[in-house]
Design an enzyme around this catalytic site. Structure first.
Site, short mmCIF file in Angstrom:
data_model
loop_
_atom_site.label_atom_id
_atom_site.label_comp_id
_atom_site.label_asym_id
_atom_site.label_seq_id
_atom_site.Cartn_x
_atom_site.Cartn_y
_atom_site.Cartn_z
N CYS A 22 49.06 -14.35 8.87
CA CYS A 22 49.18 -14.94 10.21
C CYS A 22 49.98 -14.01 11.12
CB CYS A 22 49.90 -16.29 10.11
SG CYS A 22 48.89 -17.69 10.62
N ARG B 70 49.92 -15.61 2.80
CA ARG B 70 49.26 -16.29 3.92
C ARG B 70 50.07 -16.13 5.20
NH1 ARG B 70 46.91 -16.90 7.19
NH2 ARG B 70 45.42 -18.41 7.97
N CYS C 96 58.99 -19.35 -21.69
CA CYS C 96 59.36 -20.44 -20.77
C CYS C 96 59.47 -21.74 -21.55
CB CYS C 96 58.31 -20.59 -19.68
SG CYS C 96 57.87 -19.09 -18.81
N HIS D 203 62.08 -24.91 -21.52
CA HIS D 203 61.59 -26.02 -20.70
C HIS D 203 60.69 -26.99 -21.46
CE1 HIS D 203 63.11 -24.26 -16.97
NE2 HIS D 203 62.63 -23.10 -17.35
N CYS E 276 54.60 -19.47 15.80
CA CYS E 276 53.78 -20.26 14.86
C CYS E 276 53.43 -21.60 15.50
CB CYS E 276 54.55 -20.52 13.57
SG CYS E 276 55.31 -19.08 12.83
N CYS F 172 50.30 -22.34 17.90
CA CYS F 172 49.01 -22.72 17.31
C CYS F 172 49.13 -24.01 16.51
CB CYS F 172 48.49 -21.62 16.38
SG CYS F 172 47.78 -20.22 17.25
N HIS F 173 50.07 -24.04 15.56
CA HIS F 173 50.02 -25.08 14.53
C HIS F 173 50.67 -26.40 14.94
CE1 HIS F 173 48.22 -22.21 11.83
NE2 HIS F 173 49.18 -21.35 12.10
#
Lengths: 258, 106
Positions: A219, A215, A73, A77, A174, A177-178
């Protein structure tokens, strides 16, 4: 009645198209703001934040030559401290060749395929998590800055539609709730606003580091919905919407979350 | 080799109470979990931690299955003299990690 409904739909569309959060900008809180003092202290101290293990592994990977091209990399970069500053805060971003949004994980694999001529890294693999953690670490404190051009906005609208769509056996979106119930409790746990500023995060419940897609799948399983596949277009759009929703908030990766 | 992060102040005044923080990379597999194939995942934990200050043991901990992965231990000691603080973790499957940190006491 029909006119009213059409008006309401129009309003909702207008909001989605603008990529505007239901939560007023002044009321936005990152997951970090909602954590207890002990968890915050854990995140703030680089010698106590377990996410730093992945950052250190990522630092080693950054200069490791890979693939048929035998390039690292760093060969293209340079140092990540300067070259990768703010990059995670700009992703997902539209990839010109694909004309689709790609998240940082996908961007790394595009680079591997094109420049390093190496096999793609699997989602949630130790190596991909290490690289994303190392790259995200360079954006700590930088504001989330998604490009808000017309092309990006159409994908943000797609993500917003997923965000607001009720799904799964519990028939929840979603937003239920959020957007509508953040700050309240779901069972014993606080409901956060879901701003993805700290990803990849070291989640204490997982006892390991995980990506935003992990994540999100978490959910969705909780909603008893069928989770989208890792690397799917739905997730790219949803991630993009979430980042646009958190536009301007400070990045704090690698975060520690309960 | 497991990575470990050690936080010891490089300098301290004689008699000062200093805080030492240690974090080590380890899965701390409990031995009580069942894998996807239905078989028990064997226990793999760090069971002992010892910290010595110029060869003298100042802190010891026995860890169990109930400790989360990547154990974080923090404790204090009195900065008595310049020298070396060593940390040693030992556990299942012959796990051993040793780290050292220097301290200058003025």
């Amino acid at each position: 009645m029909r006119a009213l409904r059409a008006l309401a739909a129009g309003l909702a569309l207008g909001l989605a198209a603008a990529g505007a959060a239901e939560i007023a900008p002044g009321e936005r809180r990152s997951g970090y703001d909602d954590m207890g003092p002990q968890t915050r202290a854990m995140q703030d101290d680089d010698s106590a934040n377990p996410g730093m293990f992945w950052v250190l592994d990522g630092q080693a990977l950054w200069s490791r030559k890979e693939g048929a091209a035998q390039k690292s990399c760093a060969d293209c970069h340079g140092g990540a401290e300067a070259g990768m500053k703010g990059v995670s805060a700009r992703h997902p971003a539209i990839d010109a060749a694909r004309a689709k949004p790609v998240d940082i994980e996908e961007r790394i694999n595009i680079c591997r395929a094109g420049r390093q001529q190496a096999a793609p890294l699997a989602r949630e693999s130790k190596e991909l998590l290490a690289l994303t953690a190392y790259i995200a670490r360079q954006s700590r404190g930088q504001p989330v800055s998604i490009a808000l051009d017309a092309q990006t906005r159409s994908f943000i609208a797609q993500g917003a539609a997923i965000w607001n769509r009720r799904q799964g056996q519990l028939n929840l979106s979603c937003a239920n709730c959020h957007d509508d119930n953040w700050g309240r409790k779901l069972a014993g746990a606080g409901v956060p606003q879901a701003h993805p500023t700290g990803y990849p995060v070291y989640r204490l419940e997982w006892q390991t580091l995980g990506s935003l897609q992990r994540r999100l799948r978490n959910c969705m399983t909780g909603m008893r919905a069928e989770a989208y596949e890792y690397g799917s277009e739905e997730f790219a759009a949803l991630e993009l919407y979430l980042m646009a929703r958190a536009q301007g908030m400070a990045m704090d990766a690698p975060g520690v979350r309960p | 080799m497991a990575r470990a992060l050690i936080n010891v102040p490089a300098k301290a005044a004689r008699g000062e109470i200093i805080e030492i923080k240690t974090l080590i990379q380890h899965p701390m597999e409990t031995g009580f979990r069942v894998g996807y194939n239905g078989a028990m995942i064997p226990r793999d934990i760090i069971s002992n931690f010892v910290c010595a200050y110029n060869g003298v043991e100042i802190f010891r901990a026995e860890l169990s299955s109930a400790i989360a992965s990547n154990p974080f231990l923090t404790f204090t000691t009195v900065a008595a003299e310049s020298g070396e603080i060593t940390f040693k973790w030992t556990g299942d499957n012959g796990f051993e990690a040793i780290e050292t940190a220097g301290i200058t006491v003025a």
